[in-house]
Design a protein around this motif. Structure first.
Motif, mmCIF file in Angstrom:
data_model
loop_
_atom_site.group_PDB
_atom_site.id
_atom_site.type_symbol
_atom_site.label_atom_id
_atom_site.label_comp_id
_atom_site.label_asym_id
_atom_site.label_seq_id
_atom_site.Cartn_x
_atom_site.Cartn_y
_atom_site.Cartn_z
ATOM 1 N N ASN A 1 0.840 -1.195 0.000
ATOM 2 C CA ASN A 1 0.000 0.000 0.000
ATOM 3 C C ASN A 1 0.880 1.250 0.000
ATOM 4 O O ASN A 1 1.548 1.545 0.979
ATOM 5 C CB ASN A 1 -0.924 -0.005 1.216
ATOM 6 N N TYR A 2 0.853 1.980 -1.119
ATOM 7 C CA TYR A 2 1.694 3.169 -1.269
ATOM 8 C C TYR A 2 0.988 4.453 -0.814
ATOM 9 O O TYR A 2 1.573 5.530 -0.910
ATOM 10 C CB TYR A 2 2.120 3.333 -2.737
ATOM 11 N N GLY A 3 -0.256 4.338 -0.325
ATOM 12 C CA GLY A 3 -0.977 5.542 0.098
ATOM 13 C C GLY A 3 -0.985 6.547 -1.036
ATOM 14 O O GLY A 3 -1.428 6.270 -2.136
ATOM 15 N N ASN A 4 -0.473 7.751 -0.792
ATOM 16 C CA ASN A 4 -0.168 8.661 -1.906
ATOM 17 C C ASN A 4 1.177 9.339 -1.682
ATOM 18 O O ASN A 4 1.468 10.391 -2.221
ATOM 19 C CB ASN A 4 -1.293 9.690 -2.138
ATOM 20 N N ASN A 5 2.015 8.676 -0.831
ATOM 21 C CA ASN A 5 3.357 9.203 -0.556
ATOM 22 C C ASN A 5 4.261 8.037 -0.176
ATOM 23 O O ASN A 5 4.552 7.792 0.984
ATOM 24 C CB ASN A 5 3.276 10.233 0.590
ATOM 25 N N GLN A 6 4.682 7.263 -1.197
ATOM 26 C CA GLN A 6 5.376 6.016 -0.923
ATOM 27 C C GLN A 6 6.779 6.215 -0.365
ATOM 28 O O GLN A 6 7.416 7.247 -0.575
ATOM 29 C CB GLN A 6 5.422 5.143 -2.182
ATOM 30 N N ILE A 7 7.251 5.186 0.365
ATOM 31 C CA ILE A 7 8.593 5.206 0.949
ATOM 32 C C ILE A 7 9.643 5.048 -0.154
ATOM 33 O O ILE A 7 9.299 4.804 -1.319
ATOM 34 C CB ILE A 7 8.762 4.096 2.004
ATOM 35 N N GLU A 8 10.925 5.144 0.232
ATOM 36 C CA GLU A 8 11.981 5.141 -0.783
ATOM 37 C C GLU A 8 11.996 3.841 -1.593
ATOM 38 O O GLU A 8 11.690 2.767 -1.087
ATOM 39 C CB GLU A 8 13.354 5.397 -0.163
ATOM 40 N N TYR A 9 12.377 4.006 -2.846
ATOM 41 C CA TYR A 9 12.374 2.943 -3.849
ATOM 42 C C TYR A 9 13.150 1.706 -3.382
ATOM 43 O O TYR A 9 12.709 0.581 -3.576
ATOM 44 C CB TYR A 9 12.977 3.505 -5.139
ATOM 45 N N SER A 10 14.311 1.905 -2.755
ATOM 46 C CA SER A 10 15.174 0.784 -2.366
ATOM 47 C C SER A 10 14.472 -0.142 -1.359
ATOM 48 O O SER A 10 14.602 -1.366 -1.430
ATOM 49 C CB SER A 10 16.489 1.285 -1.769
ATOM 50 N N LYS A 11 13.716 0.443 -0.432
ATOM 51 C CA LYS A 11 12.991 -0.361 0.563
ATOM 52 C C LYS A 11 11.904 -1.196 -0.101
ATOM 53 O O LYS A 11 11.662 -2.346 0.267
ATOM 54 C CB LYS A 11 12.351 0.555 1.617
ATOM 55 N N ILE A 12 11.244 -0.591 -1.089
ATOM 56 C CA ILE A 12 10.172 -1.300 -1.802
ATOM 57 C C ILE A 12 10.758 -2.458 -2.615
ATOM 58 O O ILE A 12 10.224 -3.565 -2.622
ATOM 59 C CB ILE A 12 9.381 -0.331 -2.704
ATOM 60 N N GLU A 13 11.863 -2.214 -3.293
ATOM 61 C CA GLU A 13 12.507 -3.264 -4.096
ATOM 62 C C GLU A 13 12.992 -4.407 -3.210
ATOM 63 O O GLU A 13 12.878 -5.582 -3.570
ATOM 64 C CB GLU A 13 13.684 -2.672 -4.897
ATOM 65 N N GLU A 14 13.514 -4.066 -2.034
ATOM 66 C CA GLU A 14 13.968 -5.089 -1.076
ATOM 67 C C GLU A 14 12.779 -5.948 -0.632
ATOM 68 O O GLU A 14 12.877 -7.171 -0.543
ATOM 69 C CB GLU A 14 14.602 -4.394 0.137
ATOM 70 N N LEU A 15 11.652 -5.295 -0.376
ATOM 71 C CA LEU A 15 10.438 -5.999 0.045
ATOM 72 C C LEU A 15 9.927 -6.928 -1.050
ATOM 73 O O LEU A 15 9.606 -8.096 -0.797
ATOM 74 C CB LEU A 15 9.361 -4.977 0.416
ATOM 75 N N LYS A 16 9.885 -6.427 -2.283
ATOM 76 C CA LYS A 16 9.423 -7.247 -3.416
ATOM 77 C C LYS A 16 10.293 -8.491 -3.587
ATOM 78 O O LYS A 16 9.789 -9.594 -3.813
ATOM 79 C CB LYS A 16 9.449 -6.429 -4.707
ATOM 80 N N LYS A 17 11.599 -8.299 -3.476
ATOM 81 C CA LYS A 17 12.538 -9.429 -3.617
ATOM 82 C C LYS A 17 12.316 -10.447 -2.501
ATOM 83 O O LYS A 17 12.300 -11.661 -2.739
ATOM 84 C CB LYS A 17 13.985 -8.927 -3.607
ATOM 85 N N TYR A 18 12.133 -9.946 -1.294
ATOM 86 C CA TYR A 18 11.924 -10.812 -0.129
ATOM 87 C C TYR A 18 10.675 -11.680 -0.333
ATOM 88 O O TYR A 18 10.692 -12.891 -0.085
ATOM 89 C CB TYR A 18 11.776 -9.943 1.120
ATOM 90 N N ILE A 19 9.588 -11.065 -0.804
ATOM 91 C CA ILE A 19 8.329 -11.804 -1.030
ATOM 92 C C ILE A 19 8.506 -12.813 -2.167
ATOM 93 O O ILE A 19 8.104 -13.975 -2.051
ATOM 94 C CB ILE A 19 7.174 -10.822 -1.345
#
Length: 362
Positions: free
Chosen positions: A207-225
């Motif tokens: 959930n990115y709301g309308n002000n998402q966190i930094e790209y690197s954290k999101i990419e790390e999360l996607k890889k983890y999943i």
């Protein structure tokens, strides 16, 4: 088959109720504190279906009916839920009642308080999964004590279930999710009766709301999943909630402006449908075009039983045309002329996209 359900879970203040509201166009209570939602909110939503829309354009029926899924907005879980923290036992019971799980992860920054005061979706994922796992371990530990007593009498079913439960406990104690597909059919039936949360198909909702966190954290999360062999969908929850009442054209313009390929809510509905191992077949004519959901690998009599249980008993045959063939030729008469309508018996396994006219004797 009763209406299948998908439970929306996550920590408090991750945007579950906002997503539920956008998903269902239902106004629900949403607040900046834990346990706003005590009782689960429930809504039935249509499954987006382009094939059905194309059939409707082609046939112009009096009535159109989509397949549907039940979404359940379950109150925010917290660390210690398996020990009863934050009404944990009540909320976990609600999770057990659903067929699949949409696990919402907060991937946005704003003024809303986070229960840990920092935004870290990977940590949040692990906190919730640990609580769900501990809850299942408690159930299995109680079950194995009962089975130890019964199996002493030589009860074959108890011996089989004991071995399965022991295996499941080993799996959960290693922190692994239960892969029900890796078990034999008879074993799967035993596991399903245990109603374990860890065996339910799970979709992670970023959930990115309308002000998402930094790209690197999101990419790390996607890889983890992805490394865990699981799946995710991406949703701008607040954004989609704000535009839920706009017309289809206005929504499309909005998504183009933000470079969003598809509404995240549609992705979630379709992914939940897919994860529940469902396919769609159609009944189509001038009076009604209707999509029906059925478990994959179901036979034709089971399919007609979805329409009415008496029809299953009186099944004679199914006249089947593939969706792509029907759309290519444009109508039923032309499909008949070209030999595209096949007559199938009771052993026919219904395929996704089949358009079927059933013959039955009641």
């Amino acid at each position: 088959m009763s209406s299948l359900s998908c439970g929306i879970v996550g920590l408090p203040n991750v945007g579950k109720s906002t997503i539920f509201s956008a998903l269902t166009n239902a106004a629900v209570e949403s607040g900046n504190f834990p346990f706003t939602t005590i009782e689960p909110n429930i809504a039935i939503v249509d499954v987006p279906d382009l094939r059905l829309e194309n059939l409707v354009k082609n046939l112009n029926p009096e009535k159109t009916v989509y397949t549907s899924l039940k979404f359940v907005d379950i109150a925010g879980l917290v660390k210690g839920a398996s020990e009863g923290e934050g009404l944990g036992n009540k909320f976990l019971a609600n999770v057990r009642d659903v067929d699949a799980i949409a696990h919402v992860l907060r991937c946005f920054e704003d003024d809303i308080t986070h229960v840990f005061n920092t935004v870290d979706p990977k940590r949040d994922l692990e906190v919730i999964n640990l609580e769900l796992c501990l809850s299942d371990i408690q159930i299995l530990e109680k079950r194995i004590i009962k089975l130890e007593k019964i199996k002493k009498s030589g009860d074959k079913e108890a011996i089989l279930e004991y071995d399965i439960v022991k295996n499941l406990l080993d799996c959960l104690n290693k922190g692994e999710k239960i892969n029900i597909e890796s078990y034999e059919i008879t074993e799967q039936q035993i596991i399903k009766k245990l109603n374990l949360i860890s065996s339910k198909p799970t979709i992670y909702v970023l959930n990115y709301g309308n002000n998402q966190i930094e790209y690197s954290k999101i990419e790390e999360l996607k890889k983890y999943i992805s490394d865990k062999g699981e799946t995710f969908v991406e949703i701008y929850g607040l954004l989609e909630s704000e535009i839920k009442d706009l017309s289809s054209n206005d929504k499309e313009e909005f998504f183009n402006e933000y470079n969003i390929q598809e509404a995240g809510l549609n992705s979630l509905i379709k992914k939940a449908y897919e994860y529940l191992n469902l396919i769609t077949f159609y009944t189509a004519g001038p009076k009604e075009c209707r999509a029906w959901s059925i478990l994959r690998d179901s036979r034709a009599p089971n399919a007609v039983g979805k329409i009415h249980s008496d029809f299953e008993k009186g099944f004679i045959r199914a006249e089947v045309v593939k969706y792509s063939d029907f759309i290519n030729v444009g109508n039923e008469d032309e499909a008949k002329k070209q030999g595209l309508i096949k007559s199938e018996g009771k052993d026919y396994i219904v395929q996704d996209g089949d358009i079927i006219h059933f013959r039955y004797n009641v």
